[in-house]
Structure formats: C-alpha cells, structure tokens
Design an enzyme around this catalytic site. Sequence first.
Site, PDB file in Angstrom:
ATOM      1  N   LEU A  15       7.586  -1.301   0.444  1.00 42.90           N
ATOM      2  CA  LEU A  15       6.187  -1.693   0.221  1.00 42.90           C
ATOM      3  C   LEU A  15       5.264  -0.500   0.434  1.00 42.90           C
ATOM      4  CD1 LEU A  15       6.293  -5.112   2.130  1.00 42.90           C
ATOM      5  CD2 LEU A  15       6.445  -4.752  -0.351  1.00 42.90           C
ATOM      6  N   LYS A 195      12.222   7.729 -18.298  1.00 40.43           N
ATOM      7  CA  LYS A 195      11.196   8.054 -17.303  1.00 40.43           C
ATOM      8  C   LYS A 195      11.282   9.525 -16.892  1.00 40.43           C
ATOM      9  CE  LYS A 195       7.942   7.106 -14.232  1.00 40.43           C
ATOM     10  NZ  LYS A 195       8.060   8.012 -13.119  1.00 40.43           N
ATOM     11  N   HIS A 198       9.544  11.388 -19.531  1.00 40.47           N
ATOM     12  CA  HIS A 198       8.124  11.052 -19.371  1.00 40.47           C
ATOM     13  C   HIS A 198       7.494  11.962 -18.322  1.00 40.47           C
ATOM     14  CE1 HIS A 198       5.078   8.945 -16.908  1.00 40.47           C
ATOM     15  NE2 HIS A 198       4.697   8.323 -18.007  1.00 40.47           N
ATOM     16  N   GLU A 202       4.716  14.932 -18.411  1.00 41.98           N
ATOM     17  CA  GLU A 202       3.568  14.894 -17.494  1.00 41.98           C
ATOM     18  C   GLU A 202       3.336  16.268 -16.861  1.00 41.98           C
ATOM     19  OE1 GLU A 202       3.419  13.133 -13.154  1.00 41.98           O
ATOM     20  OE2 GLU A 202       3.290  11.510 -14.620  1.00 41.98           O
TER      21      GLU A 202
END
Length: 347
Positions: A15, A195, A198, A202
């Site tokens: 989390l 990813k 990706h 970036e």
Amino acid sequence: MSADKARLQLGFIGLGRMGLNMVRRMQEAGIDCVVFDTHVEARREATSHGATAAESIQDLVAKLDAPRNVWLMLPTAVVDVVLDQLVPLLHAGDTVIDGGNSHYVEDLRRAEALNRHQVMYVDVGVSGGVWGRERGYCQMIGGPELAYKRLEPAFAALAPGVDAAPRSESRSGEPSPAEKGYLYCGLNGAGHFVKMVHNGIEYGLMAAYAEGLNVLKNANAGKQTRTADAETAPLERPELYQYDFPIGDVVELWRRGSVIGSWLLDLTAVEMARDASLKGYTGRVSDSGEGRWTAQAAIDEGVPVPVLTAALFGRFTSQGNDLYANQVMSAMRHAFGGHQEKTEGKG
C-alpha cells in the site's frame, strides 16, 4: 456497478504511493479488496476507504474466497521474498498478479515456478503514478488468458476509460480495452516487456525536454564573463546569446497547441510554476531498471536505440558515475599538454 465487479474479490499486498490509491479506485468501483502492508497506518487508511485489512499474509489468504486473486504492488527487490511466504498458502486455480516494475525475465521464472503449484501468474505493467487515482492507470497485461478474463473487471476499474483521450479517427463502434486504458499483451512476461519499453521511452522524452530547456536557460551565455586563458574556449559571437528566457512561461506556452505538448510537459509546468529555478532538486536522476532492460533487449534484438541509451547514460552521469572517467581525461590532458584543471564551479 456491474454484477461482475460486485462478485470480484481481490487480495492486495503493498500500500505504497500507488498501491493505496489503486485499492481506493477499485473499492469505489465495487471490487472487494482485502489488503496487507507492513505499515499499520497504510492498512488503516485502506480500511477508511472500505477495504478489509489483514494482519498478515496468512490472514489475507484466509479472508479470500477461492479461487483467490492476490495482487502484489511491491518493489522488485522484495517480490520473491513475499512470494516465498504467499505461494505455499495458495491452491490450484488461484492467481498471483505482479503489478510492480519487475523484469519480464523474472516473470518467466516466477510463472514457471507457480505453475508447478497450478497457480496462475499475471504480470501487469502499471503507469499512472501518484495521479492515477483520479486519472486512472494504464495497464499492460501478460499471463494466461483465463486469468486475464477473470480479472478484467479489476483492470477496467483501474483504467482511465475511453474518455481519457479523443478516439482515433480510424476507430469506431464499441471501444476496445486498449481504448479504455488496458491491454492483454500476451503470455507471461508480455505485460512487463511492454511496460519496460514504455519506461525506456519515458527516459528519452524526459531527457529531450530537459536538454532543450537547458539550451534555453543558457541562451544568455553572451552576457556571462568568461575567463580568457588557454583552458577556456572563447564564445566567438557573444552577441548571439543575449536572451533571458522565462523558462516556466515557455513550458506553459508549449502546453497549448504545440506539437510537443504532453502530460509530461503538463507536470513539468506544475513544477516550474512552483520554482522555475528548481533549487529544491540536486539533479541526481535515479534509474529503477527499465531503461537498462530496454537497452539490453534492443542489443539482443539487434535494434538501434541511440536516443534511449543516451538518456540512460545521462542518468548514470547525473549519479556521479562519470567522475573517474573525467579524472582520467583530466590526467591525460595534464600528461600530454601540461594542462591544469580549472576549479570554477566546484563546490
């Protein structure tokens, strides 16, 4: 809320900056999340948004109905540590989802290991950062198609939706998952492979913006006093470099109607509006692995990626990893020409 979303239950471990917001977004969509994090405060925050907190990984698994779906949103370095605790608690037909930035090569290894327990493994590359709760998360998915279909309500809940961007002119009819912001890319490793690239892109985009803005910032070089000695190249036409550009306003300008406009530029404008001098940043740019993996894949494929690799090496430079090489060059200059190092700018 659809009936499928109401039926889906998801365990969620991790989390942090993204994980908590992802849980909030899924809870808001009617997906029942049972969560665990080593930080009690994070668990409490998740329960305030409707999730059920578990006291341990064992407790989390016990609170899930079969077939269980457990999503990991963890740093790559601890994924295997958690899997070692989690997998013995699972049963045939259960699914583990890795939504972190793992290397796709590790996905292949983990998928094979979990398959021996008849547990499915899904790799999901997630992009959206800290803004994802409001904007949604772009997701690149790999693994067994059966698991993908079972989990599709969760992917749809996390995704930005078709209205996040204008539809391409060639597309019509019912929007595809890709238009909604998630895509089943293929078998295990496919999601994190997409990813990975990706994030390599970036790196290149960030470097292009940064280098261009640096040229603008130094367009007043003709106004600066330069030392006149054998060690300093003269600026031959200082009258050509007499500009003091308002960099923050230039960035703001480019957001409107420019061909290089992007969300990345939007975020840059936010930072520039706070302080265009960026004095709060030291300039050390970390690399979390994806740029390296993209470069390695390009080498293996025999594909040239000079922009992406240059951006990666630029990050290494920002981390001070060029210091010894520069010392070697300085030593060479001294050896062959008696050149003395200049000390200006050293802190």
